[in-house]
Design an enzyme around this catalytic site. Structure first.
Site, PDB file in Angstrom:
ATOM      1  N   HIS A  90       0.851  -1.197   0.000  1.00 58.22           N
ATOM      2  CA  HIS A  90       0.000   0.000   0.000  1.00 58.22           C
ATOM      3  C   HIS A  90       0.883   1.241   0.000  1.00 58.22           C
ATOM      4  O   HIS A  90       2.039   1.189   0.432  1.00 58.22           O
ATOM      5  CB  HIS A  90      -0.947   0.025   1.209  1.00 58.22           C
ATOM      6  N   HIS A 142       0.934   5.267   1.326  1.00 59.55           N
ATOM      7  CA  HIS A 142       0.304   6.287   2.179  1.00 59.55           C
ATOM      8  C   HIS A 142       0.241   7.599   1.404  1.00 59.55           C
ATOM      9  O   HIS A 142       1.267   8.053   0.866  1.00 59.55           O
ATOM     10  CB  HIS A 142       1.129   6.514   3.447  1.00 59.55           C
TER      11      HIS A 142
HETATM   12  P1  5GP Z   1       2.071   0.380   7.350  1.00 60.47           P
HETATM   13  O1  5GP Z   1       2.530   0.602   8.776  1.00 60.47           O
HETATM   14  O2  5GP Z   1       1.946  -1.090   7.032  1.00 60.47           O
HETATM   15  O3  5GP Z   1       2.870   1.125   6.332  1.00 60.47           O
HETATM   16  O4  5GP Z   1       0.631   1.032   7.262  1.00 60.47           O
HETATM   17  C1  5GP Z   1      -0.524   0.390   7.701  1.00 60.47           C
HETATM   18  C2  5GP Z   1      -1.570   1.462   7.904  1.00 60.47           C
HETATM   19  O5  5GP Z   1      -2.841   0.847   7.883  1.00 60.47           O
HETATM   20  C3  5GP Z   1      -1.460   2.206   9.246  1.00 60.47           C
HETATM   21  O6  5GP Z   1      -1.322   3.600   8.976  1.00 60.47           O
HETATM   22  C4  5GP Z   1      -2.761   1.869   9.964  1.00 60.47           C
HETATM   23  O7  5GP Z   1      -3.276   2.972  10.661  1.00 60.47           O
HETATM   24  C5  5GP Z   1      -3.680   1.469   8.822  1.00 60.47           C
HETATM   25  N1  5GP Z   1      -4.682   0.468   9.151  1.00 60.47           N
HETATM   26  C6  5GP Z   1      -4.474  -0.725   9.779  1.00 60.47           C
HETATM   27  N2  5GP Z   1      -5.625  -1.422   9.860  1.00 60.47           N
HETATM   28  C7  5GP Z   1      -6.572  -0.658   9.243  1.00 60.47           C
HETATM   29  C8  5GP Z   1      -7.967  -0.858   9.001  1.00 60.47           C
HETATM   30  O8  5GP Z   1      -8.577  -1.854   9.357  1.00 60.47           O
HETATM   31  N3  5GP Z   1      -8.612   0.138   8.319  1.00 60.47           N
HETATM   32  C9  5GP Z   1      -7.974   1.279   7.894  1.00 60.47           C
HETATM   33  N4  5GP Z   1      -8.701   2.189   7.238  1.00 60.47           N
HETATM   34  N5  5GP Z   1      -6.660   1.492   8.122  1.00 60.47           N
HETATM   35  C10 5GP Z   1      -5.971   0.533   8.794  1.00 60.47           C
END
Ligand code: 5GP
Ligand code: ZN
Length: 137
Positions: free
Chosen positions: A101, A103
């Site tokens: 993903h 951001h």
């Molecule tokens: P990472 O740390 O993997 O780069 O980003 C994961 C992101 O997903 C985090 O910013 C976290 O807040 C978001 N996130 C995790 N679970 C969920 C969810 O169930 N729904 C949404 N909308 N965001 C989520």
């Protein structure tokens, strides 16, 4: 293509509800539940790829084009002063959900989102070592 144990597969497929800013055949853009700033969104492919290194190249190219389109809309609609695109790979790099993903983070003057790092020092030897290792790979 889809991992039955992956929360982002379920969100991208619409099986788990999300606040969706954009959707097409390949991607869904949703609001992050733990935003760094107002409007922090996630661009999620509908197909499952664990991270950047697993990502299909054609889809990766489309991901950046789509991120640009939605970031442009968000910047205008939310009157953001700047924008960060962030993409984490691996636990040590801050990845917590192992479905690729991006951001999309609108930035506002004085928002204190804390996304940037403190610059360290390097040496000519270290820079040459990195150059040799990567170019020789
Ligand atoms: P990472 O740390 O993997 O780069 O980003 C994961 C992101 O997903 C985090 O910013 C976290 O807040 C978001 N996130 C995790 N679970 C969920 C969810 O169930 N729904 C949404 N909308 N965001 C989520
Ligand atoms: Zn997935």
């Amino acid at each position: 293509m889809v991992d039955n144990n992956c929360i982002f597969c379920k969100i991208a497929a619409g099986e788990i509800p999300s606040t969706t800013l954009y959707e097409d055949e390949d991607f869904r853009v949703i609001l992050d539940l733990g935003p760094a700033t107002k409007g922090h969104a996630l661009l999620i492919p509908k197909a499952h790829f664990a991270d950047l290194f697993a990502l299909d190249d054609t889809l990766g190219a489309k991901a950046l084009v789509t991120a640009k389109l939605i970031a442009s809309r968000m910047k205008k609609a939310l009157k953001a002063d700047g924008f960060n695109l962030v993409q984490n790979n691996g636990e040590v790099a801050g990845q917590t959900v192992f479905h690729f993903h991006m951001h999309l983070i609108p930035r506002y003057k004085g928002d204190k989102a804390g996304i940037l790092w403190e610059p360290k020092t390097t040496t000519p030897e270290e820079m040459q070592e990195v150059e040799r290792l990567v170019r020789g790979c």
